[in-house]
Write a protein that holds these residues in place. Structure first.
Motif, PDB file in Angstrom:
ATOM      1  N   ASP A  44      -6.937   8.628   2.207  1.00  0.00           N
ATOM      2  CA  ASP A  44      -7.157   9.236   3.613  1.00  0.00           C
ATOM      3  C   ASP A  44      -7.966  10.862   3.491  1.00  0.00           C
ATOM      4  OD1 ASP A  44      -7.661   6.312   4.626  1.00  0.00           O
ATOM      5  OD2 ASP A  44      -6.539   7.046   5.796  1.00  0.00           O
ATOM      6  N   VAL A  45      -7.178  11.896   2.161  1.00  0.00           N
ATOM      7  CA  VAL A  45      -7.258  12.270   2.274  1.00  0.00           C
ATOM      8  C   VAL A  45      -8.012  13.006   1.102  1.00  0.00           C
ATOM      9  CG1 VAL A  45      -5.357  12.456   3.221  1.00  0.00           C
ATOM     10  CG2 VAL A  45      -4.515  12.684   0.864  1.00  0.00           C
ATOM     11  N   ASP A  46      -8.027  14.142   0.658  1.00  0.00           N
ATOM     12  CA  ASP A  46      -8.837  14.929  -0.207  1.00  0.00           C
ATOM     13  C   ASP A  46      -7.364  15.168  -1.179  1.00  0.00           C
ATOM     14  OD1 ASP A  46      -9.811  16.808  -2.296  1.00  0.00           O
ATOM     15  OD2 ASP A  46     -11.896  17.143  -0.883  1.00  0.00           O
ATOM     16  N   GLU A  47      -7.855  14.968  -2.221  1.00  0.00           N
ATOM     17  CA  GLU A  47      -6.762  14.764  -3.474  1.00  0.00           C
ATOM     18  C   GLU A  47      -7.286  16.107  -3.149  1.00  0.00           C
ATOM     19  OE1 GLU A  47      -4.782  13.146  -7.228  1.00  0.00           O
ATOM     20  OE2 GLU A  47      -5.610  11.567  -6.430  1.00  0.00           O
ATOM     21  N   SER A  48      -7.689  16.859  -4.121  1.00  0.00           N
ATOM     22  CA  SER A  48      -8.002  18.166  -4.823  1.00  0.00           C
ATOM     23  C   SER A  48      -6.854  19.252  -3.642  1.00  0.00           C
ATOM     24  CB  SER A  48      -9.100  18.310  -5.293  1.00  0.00           C
ATOM     25  OG  SER A  48     -10.373  18.705  -4.026  1.00  0.00           O
ATOM     26  N   VAL A  49      -7.440  18.886  -2.350  1.00  0.00           N
ATOM     27  CA  VAL A  49      -6.772  19.813  -1.686  1.00  0.00           C
ATOM     28  C   VAL A  49      -5.425  19.392  -1.537  1.00  0.00           C
ATOM     29  CG1 VAL A  49      -6.654  20.363   1.037  1.00  0.00           C
ATOM     30  CG2 VAL A  49      -9.113  20.127  -0.062  1.00  0.00           C
ATOM     31  N   LEU A  50      -4.908  18.274  -1.266  1.00  0.00           N
ATOM     32  CA  LEU A  50      -3.741  17.873  -1.439  1.00  0.00           C
ATOM     33  C   LEU A  50      -2.371  18.809  -2.713  1.00  0.00           C
ATOM     34  CD1 LEU A  50      -1.112  16.384  -0.185  1.00  0.00           C
ATOM     35  CD2 LEU A  50      -1.766  14.176  -1.714  1.00  0.00           C
ATOM     36  N   ARG A  51      -3.606  18.428  -3.802  1.00  0.00           N
ATOM     37  CA  ARG A  51      -2.745  19.423  -5.031  1.00  0.00           C
ATOM     38  C   ARG A  51      -2.672  20.413  -4.636  1.00  0.00           C
ATOM     39  NH1 ARG A  51      -2.882  17.174  -9.942  1.00  0.00           N
ATOM     40  NH2 ARG A  51      -3.425  14.498  -9.851  1.00  0.00           N
ATOM     41  N   GLN A  52      -3.847  21.129  -3.950  1.00  0.00           N
ATOM     42  CA  GLN A  52      -3.605  22.902  -4.324  1.00  0.00           C
ATOM     43  C   GLN A  52      -2.523  23.064  -3.134  1.00  0.00           C
ATOM     44  OE1 GLN A  52      -7.824  24.586  -3.237  1.00  0.00           O
ATOM     45  NE2 GLN A  52      -8.663  22.984  -3.393  1.00  0.00           N
ATOM     46  N   ARG A 105       0.488  -1.004   0.281  1.00  0.00           N
ATOM     47  CA  ARG A 105      -0.166   0.324   0.022  1.00  0.00           C
ATOM     48  C   ARG A 105       0.986   1.126  -0.262  1.00  0.00           C
ATOM     49  NH1 ARG A 105      -4.253   0.913   4.737  1.00  0.00           N
ATOM     50  NH2 ARG A 105      -3.930  -0.813   4.786  1.00  0.00           N
ATOM     51  N   ARG A 106       1.992   0.981   0.809  1.00  0.00           N
ATOM     52  CA  ARG A 106       3.079   2.402   0.816  1.00  0.00           C
ATOM     53  C   ARG A 106       3.499   2.427  -0.452  1.00  0.00           C
ATOM     54  NH1 ARG A 106       1.525   4.963   4.649  1.00  0.00           N
ATOM     55  NH2 ARG A 106       2.774   3.986   5.832  1.00  0.00           N
ATOM     56  N   ARG A 107       3.928   1.560  -1.115  1.00  0.00           N
ATOM     57  CA  ARG A 107       4.937   1.636  -2.738  1.00  0.00           C
ATOM     58  C   ARG A 107       3.405   1.624  -3.546  1.00  0.00           C
ATOM     59  NH1 ARG A 107       6.094  -3.507  -1.783  1.00  0.00           N
ATOM     60  NH2 ARG A 107       4.710  -4.248  -3.184  1.00  0.00           N
ATOM     61  N   ALA A 108       2.333   1.600  -3.390  1.00  0.00           N
ATOM     62  CA  ALA A 108       1.317   2.613  -3.880  1.00  0.00           C
ATOM     63  C   ALA A 108       0.931   3.815  -4.151  1.00  0.00           C
ATOM     64  CB  ALA A 108      -0.431   1.739  -4.227  1.00  0.00           C
ATOM     65  N   ASP A 109       0.946   4.469  -3.212  1.00  0.00           N
ATOM     66  CA  ASP A 109       0.471   5.985  -2.468  1.00  0.00           C
ATOM     67  C   ASP A 109       1.956   6.260  -3.032  1.00  0.00           C
ATOM     68  OD1 ASP A 109      -1.261   5.427  -1.343  1.00  0.00           O
ATOM     69  OD2 ASP A 109      -1.102   5.389   1.292  1.00  0.00           O
ATOM     70  N   ALA A 110       3.183   5.652  -2.816  1.00  0.00           N
ATOM     71  CA  ALA A 110       4.161   6.766  -3.080  1.00  0.00           C
ATOM     72  C   ALA A 110       4.183   6.875  -4.444  1.00  0.00           C
ATOM     73  CB  ALA A 110       5.925   6.101  -3.257  1.00  0.00           C
ATOM     74  N   GLY A 111       3.917   6.089  -5.230  1.00  0.00           N
ATOM     75  CA  GLY A 111       3.912   6.215  -6.782  1.00  0.00           C
ATOM     76  C   GLY A 111       3.037   7.210  -7.469  1.00  0.00           C
ATOM     77  N   ARG A 112       1.257   7.280  -6.467  1.00  0.00           N
ATOM     78  CA  ARG A 112       0.433   8.269  -6.938  1.00  0.00           C
ATOM     79  C   ARG A 112       1.146   9.291  -6.177  1.00  0.00           C
ATOM     80  NH1 ARG A 112      -4.731   6.658  -4.165  1.00  0.00           N
ATOM     81  NH2 ARG A 112      -5.096   9.490  -4.535  1.00  0.00           N
ATOM     82  N   LEU A 113       2.191   9.993  -5.225  1.00  0.00           N
ATOM     83  CA  LEU A 113       2.325  10.694  -5.271  1.00  0.00           C
ATOM     84  C   LEU A 113       3.382  10.992  -5.838  1.00  0.00           C
ATOM     85  CD1 LEU A 113       1.759  13.298  -2.325  1.00  0.00           C
ATOM     86  CD2 LEU A 113       2.832  11.857  -1.014  1.00  0.00           C
ATOM     87  N   ARG A 114       4.361  10.249  -6.692  1.00  0.00           N
ATOM     88  CA  ARG A 114       5.418  10.839  -7.197  1.00  0.00           C
ATOM     89  C   ARG A 114       4.681  11.189  -8.727  1.00  0.00           C
ATOM     90  NH1 ARG A 114       9.689   6.482  -9.964  1.00  0.00           N
ATOM     91  NH2 ARG A 114      10.509   8.136 -11.372  1.00  0.00           N
ATOM     92  N   ALA A 115       3.814  10.735  -8.858  1.00  0.00           N
ATOM     93  CA  ALA A 115       3.046  11.391 -10.149  1.00  0.00           C
ATOM     94  C   ALA A 115       1.883  12.585  -9.768  1.00  0.00           C
ATOM     95  CB  ALA A 115       1.355  10.592 -10.439  1.00  0.00           C
ATOM     96  N   ILE A 116       1.266  12.487  -8.444  1.00  0.00           N
ATOM     97  CA  ILE A 116       1.113  13.502  -8.786  1.00  0.00           C
ATOM     98  C   ILE A 116       1.861  15.123  -8.486  1.00  0.00           C
ATOM     99  CG2 ILE A 116      -0.179  15.592  -7.451  1.00  0.00           C
ATOM    100  CD1 ILE A 116      -1.707  12.702  -6.200  1.00  0.00           C
ATOM    101  N   MET A 117       3.182  15.060  -7.981  1.00  0.00           N
ATOM    102  CA  MET A 117       4.301  16.016  -7.356  1.00  0.00           C
ATOM    103  C   MET A 117       4.370  16.469  -8.752  1.00  0.00           C
ATOM    104  SD  MET A 117       5.362  14.956  -3.469  1.00  0.00           S
ATOM    105  CE  MET A 117       4.698  15.977  -2.288  1.00  0.00           C
TER     106      MET A 117
END
Length: 147
Positions: free
Chosen positions: A121-129, A27-39
């Motif tokens: 668990d978090v709102d991705e649109s807020v995280l992006r902001q 799960r941490r690997r998947a979250d890290a992959g998503r965060l890498r893509a977003i950032m």
């Protein structure tokens, strides 16, 4: 003659792919992959390892009131065992972005870091902001002090 102390957090040649793949928690690997893509998308910068455990994007130069200065990633994260740690704007994150943090979802914040248990668990649109705001501050777009 004294030698200058090397910063602990500096860009390295460590493979981001290898670092992320080495995390034993699926799960941490998947979250890290998503965060890498977003950032990566929001900064327009490639992922680079800063030190042994921070995935950073871009860089900026900071100078403290004390005169100490250095370089740091515009934004970054580390997929730690207990939390995903996001490195965003230092000095005043809680005061400046209080309204956004209130809408983010479950997290802890302090000194420019946001600690998340799971990305879902978090709102991705807020995280992006929050990420976009950090990039703007560090690039001097919105007049924030950054660090």
């Amino acid at each position: 003659m004294a030698t200058a102390k090397q910063p602990v957090t500096a860009p390295t040649v460590i493979s981001v792919d290898d670092f992320l793949a080495g995390n034993p928690d699926e799960r941490r690997r998947a979250d890290a992959g998503r965060l890498r893509a977003i950032m990566g998308e929001l900064t327009g910068e490639p992922a680079v390892m800063w030190g042994p455990s921070i995935v950073g994007f871009g860089s900026y130069h900071y100078t403290y009131e004390s005169g100490r200065s250095g370089d740091a990633p515009l934004v970054g994260f580390s997929p730690r065992k207990q939390n995903l740690v996001l490195y965003l704007t230092g000095g005043g994150l809680e005061e400046r972005d209080d309204a956004l943090l209130a809408r983010l979802g479950p997290h802890r914040a302090g000194q420019g870091c946001i600690y998340l248990r799971r990305l879902d668990d978090v709102d991705e649109s807020v995280l992006r902001q929050l990420i976009e705001r950090t990039v703007q501050v560090h690039r001097g777009v919105d007049g924030g002090s950054g660090r």
